[in-house]
Motif scaffolding. Structure first.
Motif, short mmCIF file in Angstrom:
data_model
loop_
_atom_site.label_atom_id
_atom_site.label_comp_id
_atom_site.label_asym_id
_atom_site.label_seq_id
_atom_site.Cartn_x
_atom_site.Cartn_y
_atom_site.Cartn_z
N GLU A 1 29.60 25.45 25.89
CA GLU A 1 30.52 26.31 25.14
C GLU A 1 29.84 26.89 23.91
OE1 GLU A 1 34.08 24.19 24.20
OE2 GLU A 1 34.66 23.90 26.31
N ARG A 2 29.01 26.07 23.27
CA ARG A 2 28.27 26.55 22.09
C ARG A 2 27.32 27.68 22.49
NH1 ARG A 2 27.41 20.73 20.71
NH2 ARG A 2 28.99 20.15 19.17
N VAL A 3 26.66 27.51 23.63
CA VAL A 3 25.76 28.56 24.13
C VAL A 3 26.56 29.83 24.41
CG1 VAL A 3 24.29 29.26 26.05
CG2 VAL A 3 24.08 26.95 25.09
N GLU A 4 27.70 29.66 25.05
CA GLU A 4 28.53 30.80 25.44
C GLU A 4 28.97 31.62 24.24
OE1 GLU A 4 32.33 31.55 28.46
OE2 GLU A 4 32.04 29.60 27.50
N LYS A 5 29.10 30.97 23.08
CA LYS A 5 29.59 31.64 21.88
C LYS A 5 28.48 32.29 21.06
CE LYS A 5 33.69 28.71 21.46
NZ LYS A 5 34.37 27.65 20.66
N GLN A 6 27.25 32.12 21.49
CA GLN A 6 26.16 32.81 20.80
C GLN A 6 26.38 34.32 20.93
OE1 GLN A 6 22.38 31.50 22.35
NE2 GLN A 6 22.83 29.33 21.97
N PRO A 7 26.27 35.08 19.87
CA PRO A 7 26.57 36.53 19.93
C PRO A 7 25.85 37.27 21.05
CG PRO A 7 26.32 35.84 17.66
CD PRO A 7 25.93 34.65 18.50
N PHE A 8 24.56 37.03 21.20
CA PHE A 8 23.81 37.74 22.24
C PHE A 8 24.32 37.36 23.63
CE2 PHE A 8 20.35 37.97 25.35
CZ PHE A 8 20.02 39.31 25.27
N VAL A 9 24.50 36.07 23.84
CA VAL A 9 24.97 35.58 25.14
C VAL A 9 26.35 36.15 25.43
CG1 VAL A 9 25.67 33.54 26.45
CG2 VAL A 9 23.59 33.49 25.06
N GLU A 10 27.18 36.16 24.41
CA GLU A 10 28.55 36.67 24.57
C GLU A 10 28.54 38.14 24.99
OE1 GLU A 10 32.41 35.19 22.13
OE2 GLU A 10 30.92 36.32 20.98
N ARG A 11 27.69 38.93 24.33
CA ARG A 11 27.61 40.36 24.66
C ARG A 11 27.08 40.58 26.07
NH1 ARG A 11 25.39 40.63 19.47
NH2 ARG A 11 23.29 40.86 20.35
N MET B 1 18.72 37.75 37.06
CA MET B 1 17.44 37.07 37.27
C MET B 1 17.34 35.82 36.40
SD MET B 1 15.60 38.60 39.60
CE MET B 1 13.84 38.39 39.30
N LYS B 2 17.74 35.93 35.15
CA LYS B 2 17.70 34.75 34.28
C LYS B 2 18.64 33.67 34.79
CE LYS B 2 18.26 33.12 29.55
NZ LYS B 2 18.42 33.48 28.12
N ALA B 3 19.79 34.06 35.30
CA ALA B 3 20.76 33.10 35.82
C ALA B 3 20.18 32.25 36.95
CB ALA B 3 22.01 33.82 36.32
N ASN C 1 25.46 29.72 35.70
CA ASN C 1 24.02 29.48 35.83
C ASN C 1 23.26 30.03 34.62
OD1 ASN C 1 24.37 28.29 38.33
ND2 ASN C 1 23.87 30.13 39.49
N TYR C 2 23.67 31.20 34.15
CA TYR C 2 23.02 31.82 32.99
C TYR C 2 23.17 30.95 31.76
CZ TYR C 2 21.90 35.44 29.52
OH TYR C 2 21.34 36.15 28.49
N LEU C 3 24.36 30.41 31.57
CA LEU C 3 24.61 29.55 30.41
C LEU C 3 23.75 28.30 30.48
CD1 LEU C 3 28.50 29.80 30.09
CD2 LEU C 3 26.77 31.07 28.80
#
Length: 258
Positions: free
Chosen positions: A20-30, A59-61, A126-128
């Motif tokens: 959840e912390r990763v998901e809330k990173q601005p870049f990841v969120e966008r 690809m990253k996922a 997967n990306y997260l």
């Protein structure tokens, strides 16, 4: 200095919260917002690889970020699909390409390939996880290796799969106190030795897997404290096989022995 195991445990103690912390990173969120908005509109392989931002996320996922530039190669992976035994994706020893072709299965589903959960929320999940592991590696390479091993271990069915994956083999060698030069031995001798020390079936057992990861993290810290070189984790997760041994050759040998 925080131990490798303590850092690893801090992430895995509540993995959902860590994600959840990763998901809330601005870049990841966008990027996630863009991906979910765009992926369902993709109808063809050309549409898919033609959207640089979307394709890079996909690809990253799948752990293939370093191959994002190789669009022609990935088009070939997607065009062949996975239904035919001799399809391009199925001939590659790296399972990630098959998984990618299965997720975005244009060969089977055509224009509807991207409407399925695995191509939408599945790819996001997967990306997260990939981002979580990469972020962990920025401060401690061994934490990324431990997280990666934990994720991949239940899928491992052969010692050859470990040897064909530089990151997995690094974890196993480190946990057993083996030098990197061990990988220079004949492949069959490596398999025989590792098989006498490790039971792959244990990888599906959380308690046994936890013990192996605990040993790996402890051995990593001991080796670093005694001045051993720290692995370049970027190299461990890249495509080329180390020590001149082709991953395709190793898995072919496994098939011949089956």
């Amino acid at each position: 200095m925080v131990s490798t195991y303590a850092s690893y445990a801090a992430i895995t103690r509540d993995l959902n919260l860590s994600l959840e912390r990763v998901e809330k990173q601005p870049f990841v969120e966008r990027e996630t917002e863009y991906y979910l908005e765009a992926i369902g509109k993709v109808k063809t392989i050309d549409d898919f690889v033609g959207d640089r931002r979307l394709f890079a996320y996909a690809m990253k996922a799948h752990g293939l970020e370093d191959m994002t530039y190789a669009k022609a190669f990935m088009v070939k992976v997607l065009e062949g699909g996975v239904d035919e035994r001799d399809s391009f994706a199925n001939t590659l020893s790296d399972k990630r390409y098959r998984e990618f072709a299965e997720t975005y299965n244009f060969a089977r589903h055509g224009e509807t390939a991207t409407i399925f959960t695995r191509a939408q929320q599945g790819a996001v999940d997967n990306y997260l996880r990939q981002t979580l592991e990469q972020d962990a590696g920025t401060s401690n390479e061994a934490v990324r290796l431990a997280l990666y091993f934990e994720r991949k271990a239940p899928e491992i069915t052969s010692m050859y799969e470990i040897l064909a994956d530089t990151a997995l083999s690094k974890v196993v060698r480190t946990s057993l106190g083996l030098p990197d030069s061990f990988a220079l031995l004949d492949v069959d001798k490596q398999v025989e030795f590792l098989g006498s020390k490790i039971d792959i079936e244990d990888f599906a057992e959380p308690e046994a897997l936890s013990k192996l990861i605990t040993r790996f993290t402890s051995m990593w810290d001991v080796q670093n404290q005694t001045g051993s070189g720290v692995a370049n984790v970027g190299i461990l997760f890249s495509q080329p096989a180390q020590f001149g041994i082709s991953t395709d050759l190793m898995l072919t040998m496994q098939q011949l022995k089956a």
